[in-house]
Every structure is written in structure tokens, then in C-alpha cells.
Design an enzyme around this catalytic site. Structure first.
Site, PDB file in Angstrom:
ATOM      1  N   GLY A 167       0.761  -1.305  -0.031  1.00  0.00           N
ATOM      2  CA  GLY A 167      -0.022   0.008   0.098  1.00  0.00           C
ATOM      3  C   GLY A 167       0.942   1.209   0.185  1.00  0.00           C
ATOM      4  O   GLY A 167       0.451   2.377   0.429  1.00  0.00           O
ATOM      5  N   GLY A 194       1.617   2.776  -2.673  1.00  0.00           N
ATOM      6  CA  GLY A 194       1.345   3.508  -3.734  1.00  0.00           C
ATOM      7  C   GLY A 194       2.176   3.463  -4.782  1.00  0.00           C
ATOM      8  O   GLY A 194       2.582   4.105  -5.624  1.00  0.00           O
ATOM      9  N   SER A 195       2.237   1.801  -5.325  1.00  0.00           N
ATOM     10  CA  SER A 195       3.051   1.811  -6.350  1.00  0.00           C
ATOM     11  C   SER A 195       2.443   2.120  -8.012  1.00  0.00           C
ATOM     12  O   SER A 195       3.273   2.747  -8.645  1.00  0.00           O
ATOM     13  CB  SER A 195       3.508   0.211  -6.527  1.00  0.00           C
ATOM     14  OG  SER A 195       2.317  -0.590  -6.124  1.00  0.00           O
ATOM     15  N   SER A 196       1.140   2.058  -7.853  1.00  0.00           N
ATOM     16  CA  SER A 196       0.667   2.289  -9.058  1.00  0.00           C
ATOM     17  C   SER A 196       0.703   3.819  -9.283  1.00  0.00           C
ATOM     18  O   SER A 196       1.057   4.227 -10.701  1.00  0.00           O
ATOM     19  CB  SER A 196      -0.791   2.048  -9.098  1.00  0.00           C
ATOM     20  OG  SER A 196      -1.242   0.841  -8.467  1.00  0.00           O
ATOM     21  N   ALA A 202       3.117   5.884  -8.179  1.00  0.00           N
ATOM     22  CA  ALA A 202       4.821   5.993  -8.409  1.00  0.00           C
ATOM     23  C   ALA A 202       4.812   5.604  -9.830  1.00  0.00           C
ATOM     24  O   ALA A 202       5.593   6.492 -10.690  1.00  0.00           O
ATOM     25  CB  ALA A 202       5.578   5.405  -7.513  1.00  0.00           C
ATOM     26  N   ASP A 223      -1.067  10.386  -3.315  1.00  0.00           N
ATOM     27  CA  ASP A 223       0.089   9.720  -3.537  1.00  0.00           C
ATOM     28  C   ASP A 223       0.790  10.084  -4.582  1.00  0.00           C
ATOM     29  O   ASP A 223       2.047  10.152  -4.776  1.00  0.00           O
ATOM     30  CB  ASP A 223      -0.335   8.157  -3.768  1.00  0.00           C
ATOM     31  CG  ASP A 223      -1.534   7.939  -4.556  1.00  0.00           C
ATOM     32  OD1 ASP A 223      -2.158   9.099  -4.961  1.00  0.00           O
ATOM     33  OD2 ASP A 223      -2.157   6.797  -4.333  1.00  0.00           O
TER      34      ASP A 223
HETATM   35  O1  PMV Z   1      -4.883   2.944   0.369  1.00  0.00           O
HETATM   36  P1  PMV Z   1      -4.095   3.959   0.073  1.00  0.00           P
HETATM   37  O2  PMV Z   1      -2.719   4.130   0.491  1.00  0.00           O
HETATM   38  O3  PMV Z   1      -4.153   4.081  -1.517  1.00  0.00           O
HETATM   39  O4  PMV Z   1      -4.750   5.315   0.426  1.00  0.00           O
HETATM   40  C1  PMV Z   1      -5.857   5.770   0.252  1.00  0.00           C
HETATM   41  C2  PMV Z   1      -6.380   6.833   0.878  1.00  0.00           C
HETATM   42  C3  PMV Z   1      -7.795   7.400   0.743  1.00  0.00           C
HETATM   43  O5  PMV Z   1      -7.935   8.601   1.315  1.00  0.00           O
HETATM   44  C4  PMV Z   1      -8.821   6.516   1.207  1.00  0.00           C
HETATM   45  C5  PMV Z   1      -7.989   7.642  -0.728  1.00  0.00           C
HETATM   46  C6  PMV Z   1      -7.392   8.726  -1.420  1.00  0.00           C
HETATM   47  O6  PMV Z   1      -7.294   8.837  -2.774  1.00  0.00           O
HETATM   48  O7  PMV Z   1      -6.997   9.787  -0.896  1.00  0.00           O
END
Ligand code: PMV
Length: 324
Positions: free
Chosen positions: A109, A111-113, A115, A156
Site C-alpha cells: 500500500g 502507492g506503487s501504481s 509512483a 500519492d
Molecule cells: O490505500 P491508499 O494508501 O491508497 O490510501 C487511500 C487514501 C484515501 O484517502 C482513502 C483515498 C485517497 O485517494 O485519498
């Protein structure tokens, strides 16, 4: 034949997840685990993708057909749609080979996609000598992410582009670097892969059922996030830890916690962490604890005892950069 190598960092959400989808601010930090993308010109009119970390050995698509067809593997979608969007916005591209390599597993989790999307767009724009500003890169990356998954605040992407620690408002309305010392964080992976889209939809359902209550929860998360940005700037870890605990309580009230996350969070808190919370959508992925140097070892041990995997990361990493 020209070639460009680019890398972009992964991220950890520090404060404000979910609320950021509803126009509230969040705080995100880039971590020193990176994704590298090599973008090479090749003879012919095809896109070729090699992403061994994601199980993609030999993916081919005609450049003229980018984004079409229903059989694009999930792992390739971000690359293919990013290039389609680049072509639609900036003009013709020729045959390309994209090779990706990651320092970290896509299951964490981090954020590989996002990045990958940022690195591909940075690489292709450099290859064609088009200097995009960070904001142009963000906008094109954000369009790509929305095309692929329909939801997301883009936090991200901002971390992957700007790096450091950022105060961010959904869609990139505000992107403000926060000058902070590296955070003394211990990060624990639950072993459970969370599905962000499902969790965002789940919170959306709750919002529909209890609009006023959920809006008030978001309001308090916003207050906490704003206070956290001041504590971060001051390096006030005691206060920051307390704010993390409060944010975690509110995420629980949105029902995005899990037994596993709680067991790792309590393991850290019961062993002297200033505070701890989940990071990201919840339901799994990672938790993080803010720790005092003296008890780092004890806290890591306690998290491992609860079957959490410790991920060694530094915060505030550099944003997207050209490697070659
Ligand atoms: O699950 P992650 O690390 O992609 O984080 C999601 C965070 C959210 O606020 C729930 C969604 C977003 O895009 O901000």
C-alpha cells in the site's frame, strides 16, 4: 535509440485519509522505497511492457490502440493509460519499451501504481524533450488514475512528484511542502492487502446513511490534520502522537479499522509509542507508530509478536527524479 531512466518514491499517509476525498486536507510523506521506470525508443509502432515484479513478462499493444480493449491486465493499465493520455495531450509517440522495477512489494500500500504512473509520464516527456512542470505532471497523472480506478484524491501522486512531506488538498488544490525533521516512525505491515476502491465506496455508503454525523467526523479529522501540520513543523512528537491516536479513533468510527491493524497499533502503544494509526485506506496494509528512539526496539519486537512485518523506511524522501 534514446532511453530515459526515472525513479519515483512510494508514500505513507500520515493524517486525513478518507476525509481528503471529501475536500478536506491530508498530510502525506514520501518514503525512501522507489519505483524505477526505463523508457526506451524501439523500432516499430508498439508499446512493450516488462514488469517482472508484477508478473508482466511480455505485454504488447499497438501505440494507436492504447487504452482500447477490455483485456488490459490491471498491472499494465496505469502504464498504458498514462501513455495514451500523454499522446492525447501532447501529440504523437513512437514505439516504446517500458521496464519497471520496484524496491517494494505492491501489496504494502505504498502507492506503487501512482509512483509508476508519475515515473512513466516523467520518462516519456523527457524522452520527447517536453519539460512538464510538476503541476502539469500532476494533472496528467491524476487524470490517468481517475481513468483507471475512478476514485482517489491524488495525494500519492503529489508525494511521488514533489517528495518530502506535504499538506495536500484533494485534486491538488493545495500542495504545500512541510519542512520537517525525518519522522521517527516504525511501520508494520498487517499481511493483508487492502482494496482502496472498496474502502472508499464503503465510507461513501456510510456518508449517504449518516451525512451530518460523517461530515462532522471529517470536520474533526480536518482540525486534527491542521494541528498535526503545526506539530510536525515544531517537531513536537508528543503532541503529534496524541493527534495520531485521535485520527485513528475517528477512522475506527468510519469502520475502516481491522482486528489486525488494532493488534499492531495497540502493541506499539502499549510499549511506549507516542501514538499509532493506520496509514491509507485501512482494512489492512500498514500501520505506523511514532516512537521515541529509546523504545524503538521494544516496539518493533511487540509488533512482530503480533505477526506484523516491520518495513524499514525513512520519511521525506526525494520526489521523482531522472536517474539516466
Ligand atoms: O490505500 P491508499 O494508501 O491508497 O490510501 C487511500 C487514501 C484515501 O484517502 C482513502 C483515498 C485517497 O485517494 O485519498
Amino acid at each position: 535509440m534514446r532511453m530515459v531512466k526515472v525513479s519515483a518514491p512510494g508514500k505513507l499517509m500520515l493524517f486525513g485519509e478518507h476525509a481528503v476525498i471529501y475536500g478536506r486536507p491530508c498530510i502525506v510523506t514520501a518514503v525512501d522505497q522507489r519505483i524505477t521506470v526505463i523508457c526506451e525508443e524501439i523500432v516499430g509502432d508498439e508499446l512493450s511492457v516488462l514488469a517482472l515484479d508484477l508478473g508482466i513478462k511480455d505485454y504488447h499493444k499497438k501505440i494507436t490502440e492504447l487504452g482500447s480493449g477490455s483485456n488490459i491486465p490491471k498491472e499494465v493499465k496505469f502504464v498504458e493509460l498514462a501513455l495514451k493520455n500523454y499522446r492525447d495531450q501532447y501529440g504523437k509517440i513512437g514505439g516504446l519499451k517500458i521496464t519497471t522495477k520496484s524496491d517494494f512489494s505492491s501489496k504494502f500500500g505504498f502507492g506503487s501504481s501512482s509512483a509508476v504512473t508519475v515515473a512513466v509520464l516523467k520518462a516519456v516527456s523527457e524522452l520527447y524533450s517536453r519539460k512538464l512542470t510538476n503541476k502539469q505532471l500532476f494533472d496528467l497523472s491524476y487524470k490517468t488514475v481517475l481513468d483507471v480506478q475512478g476514485v482517489g484524491s491524488g495525494f500519492d501522486l503529489a508525494a511521488a512528484i514533489w517528495g518530502g512531506t506535504l499538506y495536500f488538498v484533494g485534486g491538488g488544490k493545495t500542495i504545500r511542502p512541510l519542512k520537517t525533521k525525518p519522522l521517527p516512525l516504525v511501520v508494520g505491515y498487517t499481511g493483508v492487502k487492502a482494496d482502496t476502491t472498496t474502502l472508499v465506496k464503503q465510507v461513501g455508503e456510510l456518508y449517504k446513511k449518516e451525512r451530518v454525523v460523517v461530515n462532522n467526523i471529517f470536520e474533526i479529522i480536518e482540525m486534527i490534520t491542521k494541528k498535526a501540520s503545526h506539530s510536525l513543523l515544531k517537531g513536537d512528537w508528543v503532541k503529534l502522537g496524541m493527534l495520531m491516536n485521535m485520527n485513528q479513533g475517528l477512522l475506527e468510527s468510519l469502520e475502516v479499522g481491522s482486528d489486525k491493524l488494532s493488534s499492531l497499533i495497540y502493541a506499539a502503544k502499549n510499549n511506549g509509542a507516542y501514538g499509532a494509526k493506520l496509514s491509507g485506506a485501512g482494512g489492512g496494509d500498514c500501520m505506523m507508530a511514532l516512537v521515541d528512539g529509546k523504545n524503538t526496539g521494544t516496539i518493533k519486537k511487540a509488533i512482530r509478536k503480533q505477526k506484523g512485518e516491520i518495513l524499514d523506511v525513512q520519511t521525506g524522501a526525494e520526489g521523482v527524479r531522472i536517474e539516466l
